[in-house]
Design an enzyme around this catalytic site. Structure first.
Site, mmCIF file in Angstrom:
data_model
loop_
_atom_site.group_PDB
_atom_site.id
_atom_site.type_symbol
_atom_site.label_atom_id
_atom_site.label_comp_id
_atom_site.label_asym_id
_atom_site.label_seq_id
_atom_site.Cartn_x
_atom_site.Cartn_y
_atom_site.Cartn_z
ATOM 1 N N CYS A 117 62.150 41.040 23.752
ATOM 2 C CA CYS A 117 62.200 41.311 22.319
ATOM 3 C C CYS A 117 61.162 42.363 21.934
ATOM 4 C CB CYS A 117 61.971 40.013 21.536
ATOM 5 S SG CYS A 117 62.314 40.152 19.773
ATOM 6 N N CYS A 118 59.936 42.223 22.439
ATOM 7 C CA CYS A 118 58.904 43.227 22.174
ATOM 8 C C CYS A 118 59.326 44.589 22.703
ATOM 9 C CB CYS A 118 57.585 42.809 22.824
ATOM 10 S SG CYS A 118 56.703 41.459 22.015
ATOM 11 N N CYS A 201 54.647 40.585 14.218
ATOM 12 C CA CYS A 201 55.882 40.148 13.573
ATOM 13 C C CYS A 201 55.680 38.769 12.945
ATOM 14 C CB CYS A 201 57.018 40.104 14.588
ATOM 15 S SG CYS A 201 57.525 41.729 15.189
ATOM 16 N N CYS A 204 56.099 35.568 15.060
ATOM 17 C CA CYS A 204 55.268 35.547 16.269
ATOM 18 C C CYS A 204 53.767 35.526 15.965
ATOM 19 C CB CYS A 204 55.587 36.752 17.150
ATOM 20 S SG CYS A 204 57.293 36.793 17.730
ATOM 21 N N CYS A 229 51.851 43.147 23.968
ATOM 22 C CA CYS A 229 53.302 43.288 23.822
ATOM 23 C C CYS A 229 53.880 44.389 24.703
ATOM 24 C CB CYS A 229 53.648 43.573 22.353
ATOM 25 S SG CYS A 229 52.863 45.048 21.705
#
Length: 237
Positions: A117-118, A201, A204, A229
Site C-alpha cells: 500500500c505504501c 495516512c 495508519c 514506508c
C-alpha cells in the site's frame, strides 16, 4: 555528479540549514524540489525555503487517505506564503487493482500488505517526480528512526539513481524543531496538539502515549517495524 569525497567536504563545511538550502538551490535549481508531508519538520524547512527563494518547488503526495488536518495545513501554508504547492496522486488503476484484490484496509493484515500500500500510494508517485529532478530536499531527522540515524545533511541517494538528497535539519531534535516553530509563529498541523508527533495516512497513524517513541504512532500495530514506508533509502543494510 558529486563524488563521495566532495559530499564529505560539503558536509564538513555546510552546517547551517539555510546555507545548505542556498547551496542546493544554487547548484541544482530548477531541478530541485522539496518533498513535504506537512509535519512539524516540514513546515520549518518550508519557512527556510521561503527566506531563500519562493520559486523553489514544493510537492506533496496525496495518498487519498490523509487526515483533514493535513489538508488544512496545506492550504494554510499556501495562503501564508502565497505559493503554489504541487500535489501528486497514486495511479488510480494501481489503487483499484490493489483494493479489489486485498481490500481497502489491507495494511492491517500483514507487513507485506502495508508495504504494498505504501509503495502504490507513496513510493511510486515519489519516484515519478524524483525521476525529473537532480536533487530533492527533505525534513527528516537523525533521531526519528534507526535508518535515518545514518543519514547526512547532504548525501548521494543510491535508491534514486544516485541523485543528491539534502536534509537541512537532519541533526535537529524534536525540541529544536518546536522552538523554531514557536519562535517564528509558524502554522502547523493541528494533529500535533492532539498527541501526533509523526503524521502519515489517517488509518495508519495514531496519537502516542506518554513515554512512547515519537514514531510509535505510525503503523502502530507493527511492533518490530522501523517505522519506514520506503521513501528513504535503507541505511541499515
Amino acid at each position: 555528479m558529486l563524488t563521495e569525497l566532495q559530499i564529505q567536504k560539503l558536509n564538513d563545511e555546510l552546517k547551517d540549514p539555510i546555507e545548505l538550502i542556498k547551496w542546493a538551490n544554487h547548484e541544482f535549481s530548477p531541478k530541485l524540489a522539496f518533498a513535504s508531508s506537512f509535519g512539524a519538520e516540514d513546515v520549518v524547512v518550508i519557512d527556510m525555503l521561503m527566506q531563500i527563494d519562493k520559486n523553489i518547488r514544493i510537492f506533496t503526495l496525496d495518498t487519498g487517505r490523509l487526515n483533514q488536518e493535513t489538508y488544512d495545513v496545506i492550504d494554510a501554508i499556501r495562503n501564508k506564503y502565497n505559493i503554489h504547492i504541487e500535489v501528486t496522486f497514486p495511479d488510480a488503476h494501481e489503487v483499484i487493482e490493489m483494493t479489489h484484490k486485498y481490500g481497502t484496509n489491507l495494511f492491517y493484515k500483514n507487513k507485506d500488505n502495508r508495504k504494498l500500500c505504501c509503495g502504490i500510494r507513496k513510493v511510486n508517485p515519489l519516484n515519478k517526480i524524483l525521476s525529473t529532478l537532480d536533487c530533492w530536499v527533505t525534513g527528516i531527522r537523525n533521531d526519528q528512526t534507526n535508518n535515518r540515524n545514518e543519514s547526512r545533511a547532504i548525501e548521494i541517494d543510491e535508491q534514486h539513481n544516485d541523485m543528491i538528497k539534502v536534509n537541512p535539519i537532519i541533526t535537529w531534535n524534536w525540541k529544536t524543531t518546536w522552538n523554531y516553530i514557536k519562535s517564528n509563529n509558524l502554522v502547523y498541523n493541528k494533529l500535533h496538539d492532539l498527541g501526533y508527533p509523526s503524521i502519515g495516512c489517517e488509518p495508519c497513524t495514531r496519537a502516542i502515549k506518554t513515554g512512547e517513541n515519537l514514531r510509535a504512532g505510525r503503523w502502530w500495530w507493527e511492533k518490530e517495524s522501523d517505522k519506514e514506508c520506503g521513501l528513504h533509502m535503507d541505511h541499515t543494510k
